[in-house]
Design a protein around this motif. Structure first.
Motif, PDB file in Angstrom:
ATOM      1  N   ASN A 173      33.075  55.936  40.336  1.00 47.73           N
ATOM      2  CA  ASN A 173      32.750  56.671  39.144  1.00 47.73           C
ATOM      3  C   ASN A 173      31.913  56.107  38.295  1.00 47.73           C
ATOM      4  O   ASN A 173      30.963  56.498  37.521  1.00 47.73           O
ATOM      5  CB  ASN A 173      33.775  57.216  38.460  1.00 47.73           C
ATOM      6  N   HIS A 174      32.179  54.627  38.289  1.00 46.70           N
ATOM      7  CA  HIS A 174      31.180  53.759  37.109  1.00 46.70           C
ATOM      8  C   HIS A 174      29.731  53.943  37.568  1.00 46.70           C
ATOM      9  O   HIS A 174      28.654  54.092  37.063  1.00 46.70           O
ATOM     10  CB  HIS A 174      31.661  52.437  37.032  1.00 46.70           C
ATOM     11  N   SER A 175      29.561  53.751  39.066  1.00 45.24           N
ATOM     12  CA  SER A 175      28.370  53.981  39.643  1.00 45.24           C
ATOM     13  C   SER A 175      27.545  55.062  39.177  1.00 45.24           C
ATOM     14  O   SER A 175      26.349  55.344  39.049  1.00 45.24           O
ATOM     15  CB  SER A 175      27.989  53.362  41.029  1.00 45.24           C
ATOM     16  N   ARG A 176      28.352  56.088  39.593  1.00 45.65           N
ATOM     17  CA  ARG A 176      28.004  57.518  39.358  1.00 45.65           C
ATOM     18  C   ARG A 176      27.373  57.698  37.786  1.00 45.65           C
ATOM     19  O   ARG A 176      26.250  58.503  37.884  1.00 45.65           O
ATOM     20  CB  ARG A 176      28.948  58.654  39.705  1.00 45.65           C
ATOM     21  N   VAL A 177      28.178  57.478  36.997  1.00 45.95           N
ATOM     22  CA  VAL A 177      27.973  57.357  35.740  1.00 45.95           C
ATOM     23  C   VAL A 177      26.803  56.618  35.216  1.00 45.95           C
ATOM     24  O   VAL A 177      25.784  57.324  34.722  1.00 45.95           O
ATOM     25  CB  VAL A 177      29.092  57.124  34.650  1.00 45.95           C
ATOM     26  N   LEU A 178      26.550  55.486  35.724  1.00 48.30           N
ATOM     27  CA  LEU A 178      25.534  54.734  35.512  1.00 48.30           C
ATOM     28  C   LEU A 178      24.004  55.109  36.075  1.00 48.30           C
ATOM     29  O   LEU A 178      23.097  55.275  35.369  1.00 48.30           O
ATOM     30  CB  LEU A 178      25.389  53.322  36.034  1.00 48.30           C
ATOM     31  N   ALA A 179      24.252  55.880  37.369  1.00 46.67           N
ATOM     32  CA  ALA A 179      22.942  56.619  38.061  1.00 46.67           C
ATOM     33  C   ALA A 179      22.819  57.796  36.976  1.00 46.67           C
ATOM     34  O   ALA A 179      21.433  58.129  36.905  1.00 46.67           O
ATOM     35  CB  ALA A 179      23.392  56.774  39.188  1.00 46.67           C
ATOM     36  N   ALA A 180      23.599  58.618  36.416  1.00 44.15           N
ATOM     37  CA  ALA A 180      23.492  59.675  35.694  1.00 44.15           C
ATOM     38  C   ALA A 180      22.471  59.206  34.569  1.00 44.15           C
ATOM     39  O   ALA A 180      21.427  59.996  34.028  1.00 44.15           O
ATOM     40  CB  ALA A 180      24.440  60.464  35.418  1.00 44.15           C
ATOM     41  N   ILE A 181      22.923  58.146  33.787  1.00 41.98           N
ATOM     42  CA  ILE A 181      22.302  57.583  32.711  1.00 41.98           C
ATOM     43  C   ILE A 181      20.853  57.163  33.227  1.00 41.98           C
ATOM     44  O   ILE A 181      19.788  57.181  32.500  1.00 41.98           O
ATOM     45  CB  ILE A 181      23.155  56.554  31.948  1.00 41.98           C
ATOM     46  N   ALA A 182      20.681  56.423  34.236  1.00 40.59           N
ATOM     47  CA  ALA A 182      19.459  55.731  34.740  1.00 40.59           C
ATOM     48  C   ALA A 182      18.394  57.125  34.793  1.00 40.59           C
ATOM     49  O   ALA A 182      17.273  57.027  34.496  1.00 40.59           O
ATOM     50  CB  ALA A 182      19.684  55.131  35.885  1.00 40.59           C
ATOM     51  N   GLU A 183      19.045  58.176  35.290  1.00 33.26           N
ATOM     52  CA  GLU A 183      18.169  59.346  35.470  1.00 33.26           C
ATOM     53  C   GLU A 183      17.454  60.085  34.007  1.00 33.26           C
ATOM     54  O   GLU A 183      16.457  60.506  33.779  1.00 33.26           O
ATOM     55  CB  GLU A 183      18.852  60.287  36.303  1.00 33.26           C
ATOM     56  N   ASP A 184      18.591  59.856  33.173  1.00 35.01           N
ATOM     57  CA  ASP A 184      18.217  60.622  31.748  1.00 35.01           C
ATOM     58  C   ASP A 184      18.783  59.864  30.689  1.00 35.01           C
ATOM     59  O   ASP A 184      19.941  59.891  30.480  1.00 35.01           O
ATOM     60  CB  ASP A 184      18.256  62.252  31.712  1.00 35.01           C
ATOM     61  N   ARG A 185      18.144  58.889  29.854  1.00 42.79           N
ATOM     62  CA  ARG A 185      18.724  58.043  29.039  1.00 42.79           C
ATOM     63  C   ARG A 185      19.089  58.807  27.950  1.00 42.79           C
ATOM     64  O   ARG A 185      19.911  58.259  26.830  1.00 42.79           O
ATOM     65  CB  ARG A 185      17.650  56.979  28.588  1.00 42.79           C
ATOM     66  N   THR A 186      19.108  60.041  27.569  1.00 43.35           N
ATOM     67  CA  THR A 186      19.571  60.740  26.549  1.00 43.35           C
ATOM     68  C   THR A 186      20.376  61.876  27.115  1.00 43.35           C
ATOM     69  O   THR A 186      20.723  62.841  26.099  1.00 43.35           O
ATOM     70  CB  THR A 186      18.217  61.610  25.796  1.00 43.35           C
ATOM     71  N   THR A 187      21.054  61.758  28.187  1.00 41.98           N
ATOM     72  CA  THR A 187      21.929  62.539  28.784  1.00 41.98           C
ATOM     73  C   THR A 187      23.115  62.835  27.964  1.00 41.98           C
ATOM     74  O   THR A 187      23.629  61.805  27.307  1.00 41.98           O
ATOM     75  CB  THR A 187      22.148  62.588  30.139  1.00 41.98           C
ATOM     76  N   ARG A 188      23.858  63.820  27.833  1.00 42.36           N
ATOM     77  CA  ARG A 188      25.016  63.918  27.073  1.00 42.36           C
ATOM     78  C   ARG A 188      26.125  63.804  28.065  1.00 42.36           C
ATOM     79  O   ARG A 188      26.276  63.865  28.889  1.00 42.36           O
ATOM     80  CB  ARG A 188      25.081  65.348  26.498  1.00 42.36           C
ATOM     81  N   VAL A 189      27.382  63.297  27.307  1.00 40.54           N
ATOM     82  CA  VAL A 189      28.781  63.129  27.974  1.00 40.54           C
ATOM     83  C   VAL A 189      29.094  64.157  28.842  1.00 40.54           C
ATOM     84  O   VAL A 189      29.365  64.160  29.977  1.00 40.54           O
ATOM     85  CB  VAL A 189      29.555  62.770  26.958  1.00 40.54           C
ATOM     86  N   ARG A 190      28.770  65.308  28.164  1.00 35.41           N
ATOM     87  CA  ARG A 190      29.294  66.659  28.946  1.00 35.41           C
ATOM     88  C   ARG A 190      28.228  66.807  30.244  1.00 35.41           C
ATOM     89  O   ARG A 190      28.789  67.154  31.182  1.00 35.41           O
ATOM     90  CB  ARG A 190      28.941  68.127  27.951  1.00 35.41           C
ATOM     91  N   VAL A 215      34.463  60.087  31.374  1.00 34.31           N
ATOM     92  CA  VAL A 215      32.961  59.503  31.088  1.00 34.31           C
ATOM     93  C   VAL A 215      32.929  58.831  29.916  1.00 34.31           C
ATOM     94  O   VAL A 215      32.447  57.695  30.092  1.00 34.31           O
ATOM     95  CB  VAL A 215      31.991  60.687  31.183  1.00 34.31           C
ATOM     96  N   GLN A 216      33.433  59.061  28.832  1.00 34.68           N
ATOM     97  CA  GLN A 216      33.496  58.194  27.527  1.00 34.68           C
ATOM     98  C   GLN A 216      34.343  56.810  27.745  1.00 34.68           C
ATOM     99  O   GLN A 216      33.783  55.896  27.430  1.00 34.68           O
ATOM    100  CB  GLN A 216      34.307  58.984  26.766  1.00 34.68           C
ATOM    101  N   LYS A 217      35.520  56.791  28.604  1.00 34.34           N
ATOM    102  CA  LYS A 217      35.984  55.731  29.167  1.00 34.34           C
ATOM    103  C   LYS A 217      35.000  54.788  29.891  1.00 34.34           C
ATOM    104  O   LYS A 217      34.713  53.578  29.602  1.00 34.34           O
ATOM    105  CB  LYS A 217      37.297  55.836  29.755  1.00 34.34           C
ATOM    106  N   ILE A 218      34.440  55.323  30.696  1.00 29.58           N
ATOM    107  CA  ILE A 218      33.400  54.683  31.815  1.00 29.58           C
ATOM    108  C   ILE A 218      32.444  54.027  30.953  1.00 29.58           C
ATOM    109  O   ILE A 218      31.920  52.765  31.193  1.00 29.58           O
ATOM    110  CB  ILE A 218      33.004  55.483  32.875  1.00 29.58           C
ATOM    111  N   ILE A 219      31.805  54.919  30.174  1.00 28.07           N
ATOM    112  CA  ILE A 219      30.700  54.245  29.232  1.00 28.07           C
ATOM    113  C   ILE A 219      31.251  53.381  28.294  1.00 28.07           C
ATOM    114  O   ILE A 219      30.461  52.137  28.235  1.00 28.07           O
ATOM    115  CB  ILE A 219      29.812  55.385  28.142  1.00 28.07           C
ATOM    116  N   ALA A 220      32.327  53.317  27.900  1.00 28.11           N
ATOM    117  CA  ALA A 220      32.934  52.101  27.112  1.00 28.11           C
ATOM    118  C   ALA A 220      33.031  51.014  27.920  1.00 28.11           C
ATOM    119  O   ALA A 220      32.790  49.645  27.369  1.00 28.11           O
ATOM    120  CB  ALA A 220      34.364  52.441  26.593  1.00 28.11           C
ATOM    121  N   ASP A 221      33.451  51.076  29.123  1.00 29.27           N
ATOM    122  CA  ASP A 221      33.569  49.986  30.203  1.00 29.27           C
ATOM    123  C   ASP A 221      32.459  49.455  30.320  1.00 29.27           C
ATOM    124  O   ASP A 221      32.071  48.102  30.568  1.00 29.27           O
ATOM    125  CB  ASP A 221      34.401  50.523  31.552  1.00 29.27           C
TER     126      ASP A 221
END
Length: 114
Positions: A16-33, A46-52
């Motif tokens: 899940n950490h790699s999935r979240v990182l990939a989503a952020i890499a695609e759009d640096r302004t993406t929302r947690v939702r 997602v909030q916990k993963i971002i904190a990690d």
């Protein structure tokens, strides 16, 4: 979130950490939702993963108005010793390639003729 994440039993290739990182890499302004919907996770997860990721030095964010803008530390080495000396940039290049291939495959599926 519009719907609860679909349950999944068993193991997966990507974390899940790699999935979240990939989503952020695609759009640096993406929302947690939006990350939660894309990764099929809860917003809290997602909030916990971002904190990690931030605690690990892989990610930072700044507030711009009411939004977050994320910055990925692309040269950071992956955590597991077996992955060394691979960097976040190298991981993301594989995931971006995966996303492109997936999009291309679905494009072909959508336009198949009988």
């Amino acid at each position: 979130m519009d719907r609860a994440p679909e349950p999944h039993a068993g193991w997966t290739f990507l974390t899940n950490h790699s999935r979240v990182l990939a989503a952020i890499a695609e759009d640096r302004t993406t929302r947690v939702r939006d990350i939660a919907a894309r990764c099929r996770l809860t917003e809290r997860a997602v909030q916990k993963i971002i904190a990690d990721l931030e605690d690990g030095g892989y990610l930072t964010h700044v507030k711009e108005g009411r939004s977050n803008v994320y910055r990925i530390a692309a040269d950071t080495v992956l955590r597991h010793p077996a992955d060394a000396p691979a960097t976040v940039a190298e991981l993301l290049s594989v995931l971006v390639h995966h996303e492109s291939a997936h999009s291309m495959a679905s494009t072909f599926e959508d336009h198949e003729t009988p």
